[in-house]
Design a protein around this motif. Structure first.
Motif, PDB file in Angstrom:
ATOM      1  N   LEU A  47       0.814  -1.034   0.127  1.00 17.25           N
ATOM      2  CA  LEU A  47       0.145  -0.073  -0.113  1.00 17.25           C
ATOM      3  C   LEU A  47       0.954   1.176   0.090  1.00 17.25           C
ATOM      4  O   LEU A  47       0.637   2.224  -0.809  1.00 17.25           O
ATOM      5  CB  LEU A  47      -0.980   0.057   1.239  1.00 17.25           C
ATOM      6  N   VAL A  48       1.956   1.317   0.883  1.00 15.63           N
ATOM      7  CA  VAL A  48       2.805   2.344   0.874  1.00 15.63           C
ATOM      8  C   VAL A  48       3.612   2.716  -0.487  1.00 15.63           C
ATOM      9  O   VAL A  48       3.596   3.593  -0.961  1.00 15.63           O
ATOM     10  CB  VAL A  48       3.817   2.250   2.082  1.00 15.63           C
ATOM     11  N   HIS A  49       4.126   1.442  -1.028  1.00 20.25           N
ATOM     12  CA  HIS A  49       4.614   1.581  -2.537  1.00 20.25           C
ATOM     13  C   HIS A  49       3.812   2.227  -3.375  1.00 20.25           C
ATOM     14  O   HIS A  49       4.211   3.047  -4.065  1.00 20.25           O
ATOM     15  CB  HIS A  49       5.164   0.193  -2.714  1.00 20.25           C
ATOM     16  N   ASN A  50       2.645   1.884  -3.544  1.00 18.91           N
ATOM     17  CA  ASN A  50       1.638   2.508  -4.479  1.00 18.91           C
ATOM     18  C   ASN A  50       1.049   3.830  -3.950  1.00 18.91           C
ATOM     19  O   ASN A  50       0.704   4.421  -4.960  1.00 18.91           O
ATOM     20  CB  ASN A  50       0.373   1.455  -4.639  1.00 18.91           C
ATOM     21  N   PHE A  51       1.036   4.168  -2.846  1.00 13.70           N
ATOM     22  CA  PHE A  51       0.973   5.407  -2.461  1.00 13.70           C
ATOM     23  C   PHE A  51       1.930   6.397  -3.174  1.00 13.70           C
ATOM     24  O   PHE A  51       1.588   7.595  -3.752  1.00 13.70           O
ATOM     25  CB  PHE A  51       0.771   5.775  -0.913  1.00 13.70           C
ATOM     26  N   SER A  52       3.177   5.860  -2.927  1.00  9.03           N
ATOM     27  CA  SER A  52       4.469   6.816  -3.427  1.00  9.03           C
ATOM     28  C   SER A  52       4.146   6.738  -5.137  1.00  9.03           C
ATOM     29  O   SER A  52       4.668   7.894  -5.683  1.00  9.03           O
ATOM     30  CB  SER A  52       5.539   6.213  -2.979  1.00  9.03           C
ATOM     31  N   LEU A  53       3.804   5.732  -5.766  1.00 17.02           N
ATOM     32  CA  LEU A  53       3.634   5.736  -7.167  1.00 17.02           C
ATOM     33  C   LEU A  53       2.645   6.714  -7.518  1.00 17.02           C
ATOM     34  O   LEU A  53       2.847   7.203  -8.482  1.00 17.02           O
ATOM     35  CB  LEU A  53       3.433   4.226  -7.737  1.00 17.02           C
ATOM     36  N   LEU A  54       1.470   6.728  -6.952  1.00 17.96           N
ATOM     37  CA  LEU A  54       0.545   7.698  -7.380  1.00 17.96           C
ATOM     38  C   LEU A  54       0.895   8.995  -7.455  1.00 17.96           C
ATOM     39  O   LEU A  54       0.721  10.145  -8.117  1.00 17.96           O
ATOM     40  CB  LEU A  54      -0.751   7.329  -6.417  1.00 17.96           C
ATOM     41  N   HIS A  55       1.608   9.235  -6.200  1.00 21.72           N
ATOM     42  CA  HIS A  55       2.105  10.857  -6.118  1.00 21.72           C
ATOM     43  C   HIS A  55       3.148  11.096  -7.003  1.00 21.72           C
ATOM     44  O   HIS A  55       3.339  12.035  -7.541  1.00 21.72           O
ATOM     45  CB  HIS A  55       2.654  11.024  -4.490  1.00 21.72           C
ATOM     46  N   ASP A  56       4.293  10.087  -7.212  1.00 20.19           N
ATOM     47  CA  ASP A  56       5.430  10.102  -8.048  1.00 20.19           C
ATOM     48  C   ASP A  56       4.896  10.753  -9.453  1.00 20.19           C
ATOM     49  O   ASP A  56       5.465  11.421 -10.182  1.00 20.19           O
ATOM     50  CB  ASP A  56       6.181   9.006  -8.060  1.00 20.19           C
ATOM     51  N   ASP A  57       3.791   9.942 -10.008  1.00 16.46           N
ATOM     52  CA  ASP A  57       3.282  10.107 -11.361  1.00 16.46           C
ATOM     53  C   ASP A  57       2.994  11.462 -11.585  1.00 16.46           C
ATOM     54  O   ASP A  57       3.012  11.902 -12.589  1.00 16.46           O
ATOM     55  CB  ASP A  57       2.318   9.144 -11.679  1.00 16.46           C
ATOM     56  N   VAL A  58       2.356  11.853 -10.404  1.00 14.03           N
ATOM     57  CA  VAL A  58       1.672  13.285 -10.572  1.00 14.03           C
ATOM     58  C   VAL A  58       2.816  14.337 -10.539  1.00 14.03           C
ATOM     59  O   VAL A  58       3.081  15.342 -11.428  1.00 14.03           O
ATOM     60  CB  VAL A  58       0.954  13.513  -9.496  1.00 14.03           C
ATOM     61  N   MET A  59       3.796  13.941  -9.551  1.00 15.98           N
ATOM     62  CA  MET A  59       5.016  15.182  -9.470  1.00 15.98           C
ATOM     63  C   MET A  59       5.869  15.121 -10.798  1.00 15.98           C
ATOM     64  O   MET A  59       6.247  16.137 -11.194  1.00 15.98           O
ATOM     65  CB  MET A  59       5.710  14.862  -8.389  1.00 15.98           C
ATOM     66  N   ASP A  60       6.008  13.891 -11.304  1.00 11.85           N
ATOM     67  CA  ASP A  60       6.979  13.627 -12.586  1.00 11.85           C
ATOM     68  C   ASP A  60       6.203  13.912 -13.957  1.00 11.85           C
ATOM     69  O   ASP A  60       6.618  14.144 -14.792  1.00 11.85           O
ATOM     70  CB  ASP A  60       7.358  12.374 -12.451  1.00 11.85           C
ATOM     71  N   GLY A  61       4.939  13.991 -13.744  1.00  7.49           N
ATOM     72  CA  GLY A  61       3.990  14.405 -15.073  1.00  7.49           C
ATOM     73  C   GLY A  61       4.080  13.080 -15.936  1.00  7.49           C
ATOM     74  O   GLY A  61       3.796  13.235 -17.046  1.00  7.49           O
ATOM     75  N   ASP A  62       4.239  11.812 -15.409  1.00 12.90           N
ATOM     76  CA  ASP A  62       4.444  10.521 -16.201  1.00 12.90           C
ATOM     77  C   ASP A  62       2.907  10.232 -16.493  1.00 12.90           C
ATOM     78  O   ASP A  62       2.142  10.224 -15.661  1.00 12.90           O
ATOM     79  CB  ASP A  62       4.927   9.569 -15.591  1.00 12.90           C
ATOM     80  N   THR A  63       2.851   9.842 -17.940  1.00 13.32           N
ATOM     81  CA  THR A  63       1.435   9.408 -18.284  1.00 13.32           C
ATOM     82  C   THR A  63       1.250   8.112 -18.554  1.00 13.32           C
ATOM     83  O   THR A  63       0.154   7.612 -18.888  1.00 13.32           O
ATOM     84  CB  THR A  63       1.203  10.516 -19.447  1.00 13.32           C
TER      85      THR A  63
END
Length: 346
Positions: A93-109
């Motif tokens: 759950l923590v790993h996927n929390f970080s991925l959701l936020h990382d994608d926003v901050m990095d602008g990854d689509t």
């Protein structure tokens, strides 16, 4: 004894990860089902369980390395993997929390070969869904009934704080032209090594391990995690999009100050100076620019250096694994997962 505790001899790393995913998914789904519907829909999409309309999708849910480490950490100290199941769910759950936020901050689509959650549902809903997963992870540990739950919450909370510190540094590096290699390594230790170390420590803790075993397994996971990040950064430049799920040269397109990039920029070579000009050019980088940047990183020696550091870190991780005096079968599988995670073709 549950199906999770039945362990065939001599499993490959990929078999271990499939076992981990199959064993953890029912408990992970049950946890996510407790979320408010607004958060549940986005989380389920991100995990690949359904599409944006809530229809079953069966998309790639990731490699499940962190939950596998938690389950194997429990087995390594003589505990059962059933004891460690809440720990495995929490770290995923923590790993996927970080991925959701990382994608926003990095602008990854793109992630895992499909549009990222924020690009489908919007930035704000994706951020809130990430927050929801983080909160849920602590609730899973608190409600586990395991004697190590309270200490486990502290272990996971500390890892999250380190992860956030690492992500903050990663974002700050994008605005700076003077990033030092040592601080880039420290960023990777926090951003990646901390959670893999916590996964191993939580598994050992929930499996009833001795304090020294918990710490050695944490150190194993931290060093494995840093090696993983070195390889991940190499894949961010030279990885096959069919394997990584991201476009070729994706990290260079985003001008990320990843480990091989910073190693190249600080190499005091002609390649470093040309790469610096490209990275700080006031224009969109073309495909030819990105290919040239990748060539410059290799010419500077940074690609070989990164590969060498990953190999050295894996060797040091194994020292800590042996020092934990683990159950042999679990040690063999932890080592196999570490080797898979640090392979260039994963």
């Amino acid at each position: 004894m549950t199906d999770l505790d039945v362990s065939p001899a001599h499993r490959s790393a990929r078999e271990v990860l499939s076992w981990s995913r199959a064993g953890v998914d029912p408990a992970l789904r049950a946890a996510v089902d407790r979320l408010p519907e607004s958060m549940r829909g986005i989380a389920g999409y991100h995990f690949g369980w359904w599409d944006e309309h809530g229809r079953p999708a069966g998309a790639d849910a990731g490699k499940a390395i962190r939950p596998a480490l938690a389950l194997l950490g429990a087995r390594a100290v003589g505990g059962s993997v059933e004891q460690a199941l809440p720990a495995a769910v929490a770290v995923e759950l923590v790993h996927n929390f970080s991925l959701l936020h990382d994608d926003v901050m990095d602008g990854d689509t793109t992630r895992r070969h499909r549009p990222t959650a924020w690009s489908v549902f919007g930035v704000n809903p994706a951020v809130l869904a990430g927050d929801s997963l983080l909160t849920l992870s602590l609730d899973v540990l608190a409600g586990s009934g395991n004697p190590g739950a309270q200490q486990g919450i502290r272990v996971l909370s500390t890892a999250v704080q380190q992860l956030l510190d690492g992500q903050s540094a990663d974002l700050a590096f994008e605005e700076r032209g003077d990033v030092r290699l040592a601080e880039c390594v420290r960023m990777a230790e926090c951003k990646t090594g901390s959670l893999l170390g916590a996964a191993c420590a939580l598994g050992a803790l929930f499996g009833g391990g001795r304090p020294d075993q918990v710490e050695h397994l944490r150190s194993f996971g931290e060093r494995m995690g840093l090696a993983f990040q070195f390889v991940d950064d190499l894949l961010g430049i030279w990885g096959d999009p069919e394997v990584t799920g991201k476009p070729v040269f994706s990290d260079l397109q985003n001008r990320k100050k990843s480990l091989p990039v910073v190693a190249a920029l600080t190499s005091d070579t002609a390649a470093a100076r040309e790469l610096d000009e490209l990275y700080h050019a006031d224009r969109q980088l073309t495909g030819a620019d990105l290919a040239r940047a990748a060539d410059l990183i290799e010419v500077s020696g940074a690609r070989a250096w990164s590969q060498g550091r990953a190999d050295d870190l894996l060797a040091r991780a194994r020292v800590h694994l042996r020092a934990a005096e683990p159950v042999e079968s679990a040690a063999r599988e932890l080592d196999a997962v570490a080797r898979l995670a640090t392979r260039r073709d994963r």
